[in-house]
Write a protein that holds these residues in place. Structure first.
Motif, PDB file in Angstrom:
ATOM      1  N   TRP A  56     -14.082 -23.041  19.270  1.00  0.00           N
ATOM      2  CA  TRP A  56     -13.447 -22.861  17.959  1.00  0.00           C
ATOM      3  C   TRP A  56     -14.248 -21.873  17.120  1.00  0.00           C
ATOM      4  CZ3 TRP A  56      -8.929 -25.338  16.520  1.00  0.00           C
ATOM      5  CH2 TRP A  56      -8.466 -26.328  17.402  1.00  0.00           C
ATOM      6  N   GLY A  57     -13.524 -21.115  16.301  1.00  0.00           N
ATOM      7  CA  GLY A  57     -14.176 -20.254  15.329  1.00  0.00           C
ATOM      8  C   GLY A  57     -14.504 -21.023  14.061  1.00  0.00           C
ATOM      9  N   GLN A  58     -15.090 -20.323  13.119  1.00  0.00           N
ATOM     10  CA  GLN A  58     -15.535 -20.978  11.881  1.00  0.00           C
ATOM     11  C   GLN A  58     -14.425 -21.030  10.832  1.00  0.00           C
ATOM     12  OE1 GLN A  58     -15.980 -17.839  12.527  1.00  0.00           O
ATOM     13  NE2 GLN A  58     -15.375 -16.832  10.613  1.00  0.00           N
ATOM     14  N   GLY A  59     -13.373 -20.273  11.058  1.00  0.00           N
ATOM     15  CA  GLY A  59     -12.233 -20.306  10.142  1.00  0.00           C
ATOM     16  C   GLY A  59     -12.256 -19.175   9.126  1.00  0.00           C
ATOM     17  N   THR A  60     -11.058 -18.814   8.678  1.00  0.00           N
ATOM     18  CA  THR A  60     -10.908 -17.818   7.619  1.00  0.00           C
ATOM     19  C   THR A  60      -9.852 -18.320   6.643  1.00  0.00           C
ATOM     20  OG1 THR A  60     -10.527 -15.459   7.166  1.00  0.00           O
ATOM     21  CG2 THR A  60      -9.186 -16.435   8.900  1.00  0.00           C
TER      22      THR A  60
ATOM     23  N   ARG B 115      -5.743 -25.594   8.663  1.00  0.00           N
ATOM     24  CA  ARG B 115      -5.965 -26.834   7.923  1.00  0.00           C
ATOM     25  C   ARG B 115      -5.608 -26.595   6.476  1.00  0.00           C
ATOM     26  NH1 ARG B 115      -9.171 -31.211   9.127  1.00  0.00           N
ATOM     27  NH2 ARG B 115     -10.371 -30.010  10.650  1.00  0.00           N
ATOM     28  N   PRO B 116      -4.427 -27.043   6.043  1.00  0.00           N
ATOM     29  CA  PRO B 116      -4.047 -26.892   4.628  1.00  0.00           C
ATOM     30  C   PRO B 116      -4.940 -27.769   3.749  1.00  0.00           C
ATOM     31  CG  PRO B 116      -2.129 -27.324   6.014  1.00  0.00           C
ATOM     32  CD  PRO B 116      -3.332 -27.613   6.835  1.00  0.00           C
ATOM     33  N   PRO B 117      -5.036 -27.473   2.473  1.00  0.00           N
ATOM     34  CA  PRO B 117      -5.879 -28.273   1.571  1.00  0.00           C
ATOM     35  C   PRO B 117      -5.474 -29.740   1.599  1.00  0.00           C
ATOM     36  CG  PRO B 117      -5.087 -26.298   0.459  1.00  0.00           C
ATOM     37  CD  PRO B 117      -4.392 -26.351   1.768  1.00  0.00           C
ATOM     38  N   GLY B 118      -6.440 -30.617   1.839  1.00  0.00           N
ATOM     39  CA  GLY B 118      -6.192 -32.048   1.815  1.00  0.00           C
ATOM     40  C   GLY B 118      -5.401 -32.595   2.983  1.00  0.00           C
TER      41      GLY B 118
ATOM     42  N   ALA C 162      -4.151 -22.148   3.766  1.00  0.00           N
ATOM     43  CA  ALA C 162      -4.941 -22.994   4.661  1.00  0.00           C
ATOM     44  C   ALA C 162      -6.155 -22.215   5.143  1.00  0.00           C
ATOM     45  CB  ALA C 162      -4.109 -23.429   5.863  1.00  0.00           C
ATOM     46  N   VAL C 163      -7.065 -22.936   5.761  1.00  0.00           N
ATOM     47  CA  VAL C 163      -8.116 -22.288   6.551  1.00  0.00           C
ATOM     48  C   VAL C 163      -7.557 -22.143   7.958  1.00  0.00           C
ATOM     49  CG1 VAL C 163     -10.458 -22.419   7.447  1.00  0.00           C
ATOM     50  CG2 VAL C 163      -9.943 -23.314   5.151  1.00  0.00           C
TER      51      VAL C 163
END
Length: 119
Positions: free
Chosen positions: A109-113, A39-42, A91-92
């Motif tokens: 799904w994971g929590q993201g990095t 997920r890129p910013p915005g 991105a995340v």
């Protein structure tokens, strides 16, 4: 309880490399298709890469030739090797698992990095 935990994100200069890891627990994931999304910013979440239980891989055009997805079924871990990173890769990044028979949905799904690429 099923868990996906990503690691390996960070800050890197353009042209650099990072390797993300996704450790799965709670069940055996060797029969699952695994994917990476970001997920890129915005922006909305987008597909990055996927690897099937038979190690077939598929990539988004934007990362093809630069990113490599792989898995170590013995460790229930999936990797994303990212080379030649660009600022637009910022991105995340999320790891996801697809229960067999539920394609195209991803069920866990994971929590993201966070990955940040500086110019």
């Amino acid at each position: 309880q099923v868990q996906l935990v990503e690691s390996g994100g960070g800050l890197v200069q353009a042209g650099g490399s990072l390797r993300l890891s996704c450790a799965a627990s709670g069940r055996t994931f060797s029969g699952y298709t695994m994917g990476w999304f970001r997920r890129p910013p915005g922006k909305q979440r987008e597909f990055v890469a996927t690897i099937s239980s038979r190690d077939s891989t598929y990539y988004a055009n934007s990362v093809k030739g630069r990113f490599t997805i792989s898995r170590d079924s013995a460790k229930d871990t999936v990797y994303l090797q990212m080379n030649s990173l660009k600022p637009e890769d910022t991105a995340v990044y999320y790891c996801a698992a697809q229960v067999p028979g539920t394609s195209p949905s991803y069920n866990y799904w994971g929590q993201g990095t966070q990955v940040t690429v500086s110019s």
